[in-house]
Design a protein around this motif. Structure first.
Motif, PDB file in Angstrom:
ATOM      1  N   PRO A  86      40.718 -17.389  42.328  1.00  0.00           N
ATOM      2  CA  PRO A  86      41.600 -18.537  41.706  1.00  0.00           C
ATOM      3  C   PRO A  86      41.056 -19.387  40.716  1.00  0.00           C
ATOM      4  O   PRO A  86      41.474 -19.803  39.602  1.00  0.00           O
ATOM      5  CB  PRO A  86      41.990 -19.331  42.805  1.00  0.00           C
ATOM      6  N   ILE A  87      39.741 -19.781  40.900  1.00  0.00           N
ATOM      7  CA  ILE A  87      38.818 -20.725  39.872  1.00  0.00           C
ATOM      8  C   ILE A  87      38.713 -20.052  38.744  1.00  0.00           C
ATOM      9  O   ILE A  87      38.730 -20.991  37.863  1.00  0.00           O
ATOM     10  CB  ILE A  87      37.677 -21.349  40.671  1.00  0.00           C
ATOM     11  N   LEU A  88      38.149 -18.688  39.163  1.00  0.00           N
ATOM     12  CA  LEU A  88      37.686 -18.238  37.583  1.00  0.00           C
ATOM     13  C   LEU A  88      38.802 -17.899  36.890  1.00  0.00           C
ATOM     14  O   LEU A  88      38.485 -17.737  35.495  1.00  0.00           O
ATOM     15  CB  LEU A  88      36.938 -16.908  38.089  1.00  0.00           C
ATOM     16  N   ALA A  89      39.992 -17.579  37.387  1.00  0.00           N
ATOM     17  CA  ALA A  89      41.218 -17.219  36.803  1.00  0.00           C
ATOM     18  C   ALA A  89      41.499 -18.637  35.751  1.00  0.00           C
ATOM     19  O   ALA A  89      42.079 -18.323  34.566  1.00  0.00           O
ATOM     20  CB  ALA A  89      42.398 -17.035  37.587  1.00  0.00           C
ATOM     21  N   ARG A  90      41.152 -19.734  36.177  1.00  0.00           N
ATOM     22  CA  ARG A  90      41.474 -21.062  35.299  1.00  0.00           C
ATOM     23  C   ARG A  90      40.275 -21.394  34.687  1.00  0.00           C
ATOM     24  O   ARG A  90      40.317 -22.159  33.429  1.00  0.00           O
ATOM     25  CB  ARG A  90      41.950 -22.130  36.089  1.00  0.00           C
ATOM     26  N   GLU A  91      39.100 -21.318  35.218  1.00  0.00           N
ATOM     27  CA  GLU A  91      37.886 -21.827  34.693  1.00  0.00           C
ATOM     28  C   GLU A  91      36.590 -20.574  34.754  1.00  0.00           C
ATOM     29  O   GLU A  91      35.965 -20.572  35.442  1.00  0.00           O
ATOM     30  CB  GLU A  91      37.193 -22.990  35.716  1.00  0.00           C
ATOM     31  N   PRO A  92      36.761 -19.710  33.811  1.00  0.00           N
ATOM     32  CA  PRO A  92      35.933 -18.498  33.660  1.00  0.00           C
ATOM     33  C   PRO A  92      34.428 -19.065  33.491  1.00  0.00           C
ATOM     34  O   PRO A  92      33.513 -18.466  33.859  1.00  0.00           O
ATOM     35  CB  PRO A  92      36.422 -17.776  32.798  1.00  0.00           C
TER      36      PRO A  92
END
Length: 242
Positions: A86-92
């Protein structure tokens, strides 16, 4: 009032003090007549170390240390595993940081898995429960946003840093008592203290990363971190015993 991070840093300094090494100075002698090298005499064998056997209570304490540490590092790897997608989906751009923290936690888990097996310590019986809760905590905080996920790391590492400091103090106390009684300290015991210090420092590094990446901007920060820290303390207490 001093912040938890400042208190943890102070405790880390107190438990990381190293004894300075003593050096000897030898006068130089100038000789005008060369002499052939003489063979070095064989080194005498080192005397066996005078080690004091562990008491039953000390064995139980060390077993509880390994058991709870293994459980905690398992939970940490599962939290990061659940948070990362979920984090990398928004903050790659956070991919290197998340991988770095996960890799360190995975290494910590391998260390305690090895020690648990070597010393035949029973793992916590609540492994399945902690696995579900850690995964749920990681996923839910990541869905709330980067700030909440970092606040989760801040809360967890604040408790874990203090937890490792407490263990190191107990082991150093044992060392002091042994030395006062004229006993030696085994290499394995010394290595355990060094390992705990290294892992503690890496956990506190994660705390710093979390704060640097807006952990304290999570809303409501005080409630989120307070609940997570209380849960960590409860999990530590139970895992030491069950």
């Amino acid at each position: 009032m001093a912040s938890p991070r400042r208190l943890l840093r102070t405790a880390r300094q107190l438990t990381s003090t190293k004894t300075p090494l003593l050096t000897s100075q030898f006068p130089r002698h100038v000789s005008t007549t060369p002499s052939p090298p003489s063979p070095s005499p064989p080194s005498p064998p080192l005397p066996p170390k005078n080690l004091k056997p562990l008491t039953e209570s000390q064995r139980e304490m060390l077993s509880s240390f390994l058991r709870v540490n293994q459980a905690g590092e398992l939970a940490a790897t599962l939290i990061y595993t659940a948070q990362t997608p979920p984090i990398l989906a928004r903050e790659p751009h956070l991919r290197p940081l998340m991988k770095h923290m996960y890799d360190q936690e995975a290494d910590h888990l391998r260390v305690f898995d090895s020690l648990i097996a070597k010393h035949r310590v029973r793992p916590t019986a609540l492994y399945p429960l902690w696995s579900v809760l850690a995964t749920g905590l990681g996923w839910s905080t990541a869905v709330m946003g980067k700030e909440a996920a970092m606040a989760c790391t801040e809360a967890v590492e604040t408790e874990i840093g203090g937890h490792y400091n407490a263990q190191i103090r107990e082991l150093l106390k044992m060392v002091s008592e042994w030395e006062a009684e004229g006993y030696d300290v085994g290499e394995e015991f010394t290595e355990l203290i060094s390992t705990l210090r290294r892992i503690r420092d890496e956990e506190l590094e994660h705390l710093d990363h979390a704060v640097e990446h807006d952990a304290q901007k999570a809303e409501p920060h005080w409630l989120l971190t307070g609940v997570i820290r209380a849960g960590c303390r409860g999990a530590i207490w139970v895992s030491e015993r069950v």
